[in-house]
Design a protein around this motif. Structure first.
Motif, mmCIF file in Angstrom:
data_model
loop_
_atom_site.group_PDB
_atom_site.id
_atom_site.type_symbol
_atom_site.label_atom_id
_atom_site.label_comp_id
_atom_site.label_asym_id
_atom_site.label_seq_id
_atom_site.Cartn_x
_atom_site.Cartn_y
_atom_site.Cartn_z
ATOM 1 N N GLY A 130 -47.286 -72.811 -51.115
ATOM 2 C CA GLY A 130 -47.102 -73.339 -49.774
ATOM 3 C C GLY A 130 -45.668 -73.421 -49.303
ATOM 4 O O GLY A 130 -45.337 -74.266 -48.462
ATOM 5 N N ALA A 391 -52.702 -72.663 -47.296
ATOM 6 C CA ALA A 391 -51.378 -72.689 -46.664
ATOM 7 C C ALA A 391 -51.338 -71.968 -45.331
ATOM 8 O O ALA A 391 -50.274 -71.872 -44.712
ATOM 9 C CB ALA A 391 -50.344 -72.085 -47.610
ATOM 10 N N ALA A 396 -52.548 -76.905 -42.885
ATOM 11 C CA ALA A 396 -51.171 -76.510 -43.156
ATOM 12 C C ALA A 396 -50.302 -76.711 -41.919
ATOM 13 O O ALA A 396 -49.148 -77.159 -42.017
ATOM 14 C CB ALA A 396 -51.122 -75.054 -43.609
#
Length: 442
Positions: A130, A391, A396
């Motif tokens: 991420g 991600a 996210a």
């Protein structure tokens, strides 16, 4: 036919159940510091909110074009270009790394805080940690503070530095940058990492990398085996010794190894074998202790087999454990609670679920925090394709926005609250103060 057994998920399920029970009774301690004036904090938060489209673009642009450590040329250039659109002249190729960048706002007549952005990805897995989200949080926080200062030049005194820090995955880009002056004159450093929970603090292990090369004497394995000295035997003995050592290791020490070279043909006594190991520990001093034990194992294996040995530590700089500053953490928690999140305190999530980061090296030079922000389900592990998929989700995007707010407000609190700064400095001194990181293991 024999086949690989499927690893049991029982332990992970038990940990998750225990974590859920602890969450019910856990509470983050309220920060005793007032931080920045409420009106100013609200203005900064509004500036972050105004950046939402840009932050989403960062999340998805980097995610769609992952670049591995030291090769993040497009990612770094993209982030520098984004800063330029807001009138920020960032330097690309700084502090010893081609893909590092630096930007600054503010004045020299006050405290200095650094906000860090990572953007390297993993081979094959992409942004399975991420870092695309990390990039967005750091850039977003910095731009919000910069835009606030443009509208009100007297909003705060001091400087904010944005550092684009490459090569966290498997290397120590921040240590390279530190040795090239990145943190000179900086009073504190902050960043946030995506995860499966909102955590104010979590254990991050120190890590060292060891390469052990055994050299023996080649011989015909059938006709004259007694004329050889078997380097593979030495590597095998060392590997088995590491396995036996684990019984005496503290619970959060980790050693994992592979034999990367072990000979070429069964009919030839191997004259060269290479063992590669990662050593990790919760504390810097216990990592040093573990290093000594592994040295002894390598030398002992060579002695038992009549081979010679070369012991090479840390081709790339080691990572020390993260040393968290609780005074700064309290302001992060306050900002996240304002955003509707409830970061869990240290100890709620088991410390056995622990990895490593080169931010640990920064935190042993200056006060720092490295909290985690939820973008995935708790059972989705870092460094997996599942986390890479997370991600690029709405979660996210929310994590990037809330993370940018948290970093911006924490930085603002540090710049505006002298009592907070004093407490941050005093706590850092009580933890042992600045460490000579390059020579810590000498």
């Amino acid at each position: 036919m024999s086949h690989s057994t499927v690893p049991s998920t029982t332990y992970l399920q038990k940990l998750q159940a225990e974590t859920a029970r602890r969450i019910q009774t856990s509470k983050s301690v309220p920060s005793p510091f007032s931080g920045a004036p409420e009106k100013l904090a609200s203005a900064v938060e509004s500036q972050v909110e105004a950046l939402v489209r840009d932050l989403n673009d960062v999340v998805h642009t980097l995610h769609a074009d992952p670049e591995i450590a030291f090769a993040e040329h497009r990612s770094a250039a993209y982030l520098v270009e984004l800063l330029g659109r807001y009138g920020i002249a960032a330097q690309l190729g700084v502090h010893g790394l081609d893909t590092a960048f630096r930007a600054e706002i503010g004045s020299d007549d006050g405290p200095v805080i650094a906000i860090l952005s990572e953007y390297d990805a993993l081979p094959d897995v992409g942004h399975g940690c991420g870092h695309n989200v990390i990039a967005a949080t750091g850039v977003g926080a910095f731009l919000a503070l910069a835009n606030t200062l443009k509208k009100n030049p007297d909003a705060f005194s001091g400087r904010v530095i944005l550092l684009g820090t490459p090569a966290e995955e498997g290397f120590s880009g921040k240590e390279v940058m530190a040795r090239h002056g990145a943190f000179e004159g900086v009073d504190a450093a902050i960043m946030v990492h995506p995860y499966g929970y909102d955590l104010a603090d979590q254990v991050w292990l120190g890590r060292r990398v060891l390469t052990v090369t055994f050299t023996g004497v080649a011989a015909h394995a059938s006709a004259q085996p007694f004329m050889g000295r078997n380097a593979l035997d030495a590597a095998t003995l060392a590997y088995q010794a590491v396995g036996l050592l684990r019984q005496q290791l503290p619970p959060v020490d980790r050693v994992h190894a592979v034999i990367s070279e072990g000979g070429t043909r069964p009919s030839i006594i191997p004259e060269r074998a290479v063992l590669k190991l990662y050593a990790r520990s919760k504390y810097a001093d216990t990592l040093k202790d573990l290093s000594v034990r592994l040295d002894d194992i390598a030398r002992g294996a060579a002695l038992m087999t009549g081979t010679s040995v070369e012991i090479d530590w840390d081709e790339h700089a080691p990572s020390l454990p993260v040393r968290t500053n609780s005074a700064l953490t309290g302001r992060w928690v306050a900002a996240q609670q304002h955003r509707g999140r409830q970061p869990l305190p240290l100890g709620v999530v088991s410390e056995t679920i622990a990895a490593s980061t080169d931010f640990g090296n920064v935190s042993h030079r200056i006060p720092g925090i490295h909290p985690l922000i939820k973008i995935a389900a708790p059972d989705v592990a870092l460094h997996t394709r599942e986390f890479a998929a997370a991600a690029a989700t709405d979660a996210a995007e929310s994590g990037a926005l809330d993370g940018a707010c948290g970093l911006a407000l924490t930085a603002l609190d540090f710049l505006c609250d002298a009592e907070l700064r004093r407490s941050v400095a005093e706590e850092f001194a009580e933890q042992g103060g600045a460490v000579d990181v390059p020579h810590f293991f000498d």
